[in-house]
Design an enzyme around this catalytic site. Sequence first.
Site, mmCIF file in Angstrom:
data_model
loop_
_atom_site.group_PDB
_atom_site.id
_atom_site.type_symbol
_atom_site.label_atom_id
_atom_site.label_comp_id
_atom_site.label_asym_id
_atom_site.label_seq_id
_atom_site.Cartn_x
_atom_site.Cartn_y
_atom_site.Cartn_z
ATOM 1 N N SER A 237 0.816 -1.197 0.000
ATOM 2 C CA SER A 237 0.000 0.000 0.000
ATOM 3 C C SER A 237 0.859 1.260 0.000
ATOM 4 C CB SER A 237 -0.931 -0.066 1.212
ATOM 5 O OG SER A 237 -1.979 0.850 1.114
ATOM 6 N N ASP A 463 -9.314 -4.415 -5.303
ATOM 7 C CA ASP A 463 -8.710 -3.629 -4.219
ATOM 8 C C ASP A 463 -9.452 -2.306 -4.046
ATOM 9 O OD1 ASP A 463 -6.988 -2.045 -2.553
ATOM 10 O OD2 ASP A 463 -5.301 -3.303 -3.154
ATOM 11 N N HIS A 491 -7.751 -5.502 -0.037
ATOM 12 C CA HIS A 491 -6.577 -4.646 -0.217
ATOM 13 C C HIS A 491 -5.289 -5.438 -0.053
ATOM 14 C CE1 HIS A 491 -4.069 -1.200 -0.274
ATOM 15 N NE2 HIS A 491 -3.953 -1.039 1.037
#
Length: 521
Positions: A237, A463, A491
Amino acid sequence: MTARPLPPRSRSLVIGLRAAGALILALTLASCSLLGRDTPAAAPATAKADPSIVASAPAGLDAFYAQEVVWEPCENGFQCAKVTVPIDYAKPDGDTIQIAALRAPSTGKKTGSLLVNPGGPGGSGYDFVKDAAGTHFSQSVRASYDLVGFDPRGVKRSAPVTCLTDAERDASRTKVYALDTDAGLAAALADNKAIAEQCAEKTGPVMGHVDTVSAAKDLDVLRAVVNDAKLNYLGYSYGTFLGSTYASLFPDNVGRMVLDGALDPSISNEELTSGQAVAFEKAIRAYVASCQQESSCPLTGNVDSGVQQIRDIINAVQATPRLAKDGRLVNATMFVSGLITPLYNDQSWPALTQALEAATTGDVSLMLRLADLGADRGADGKYTSNSTFAFGAINCLDYPMVSDTAGMRAEQQRLMQASPTLGYFFAYGGTNCLDWPYKNLRTPAPVEYAGEAPIVVVGTTGDPATPVEWAASLRKQLGNASLLTWQGEGHTAYGRANSCLEDAVDKYLVDGTVPTDNTVC
């Protein structure tokens, strides 16, 4: 990145760009040791600097690259250390801070260290490795690497951004502002300014240097003190942004780098917000479709009607905030925070179903519990991290933001059109940084990478926090990279995906085998 703004906020939700693999551990609410039986007992160790690595240190930083780091036993089987870095890399002779790191020693023949960042900004890599070293990584990766988690500057144990007490954080989360009115916007800005002043007073000058470029320079010092000539790195991320920034600054030092749940460094904060709003709207629809296959699902009819029922509940809470069983008031922003938290991992969707089922009867206690998990608040009322404050401080330095009234209200209209369920709550992110005491240091631009080591970029089709399109964009910008896509929900991928993806990443990390570009798992 729009999620998780500094409180108080009514809208402009906090959706930190974190790894979903850690979230499911919290949502299971299980009490267990995550270290794993294959982790050896830690012993004190002193890492003496490799002269050849020190010799390659940037000018003026030799002392930091040459420092000897003592790894002490800690956390029931791990090793911990503090690594000294300058507050301001432009003034290496000035004040310093310490970066907290935790190491899980390799279980076999070590080939190097794998530094890990779980996302955020504001996520603790120290905690991620401590909690998931024995469950998240394959035996081959654990045998090949010392896993090293660290708290980036401004985060938790590493010169943390400090703003409010726990009681003040609770109070700020209950505040509601009508930001589409002049009076409501003025009230929010006044409160935000007061909080920013508290942050600056309690944190000190380091708050002006918690930007991602500075954190990437810390990452190179960490590489040096673990005596690796090349950086082996796994970033989730926001950690992909940190990793790609590192690759642009130190292209010759890149080893094996996996960037999972990619953030596109070329887009603006407003484009990032819009992309997330759309992706979370899609995730809600995917959740509803899955929920309606179960007899326990409280959402009736087709997907459209199920989504509308969620909107109706949100609107009802917005009109009349509700009391949870513990006596705390739950407003619409807190409710929506709880709603989106399980969307980070489809294994957490049953928890969302339970919370929605209770909410339809008027009980918002479970949704509050999910919101608290997303905010790192324990049942005892104590917040276990400063992630909310670090998130805001880092983003205010990393992104210029539209903060004029007309611009923010126009953005609200665009967001509500793009995301009918959540767009309202993503608006007014510009209020976060308007009166921040330190101005942004960066203008979004495509990343440039000239290194010889190929990088692996991972995207997930469903996601919600980092849309899969961003992974393709980052792969294109890097050039010397391979794109690996998982057809899944939630995610990030590695550590919770199928064997196709897991094996591809493992072979790259362990053997250096680069996955074929555009592989879809």
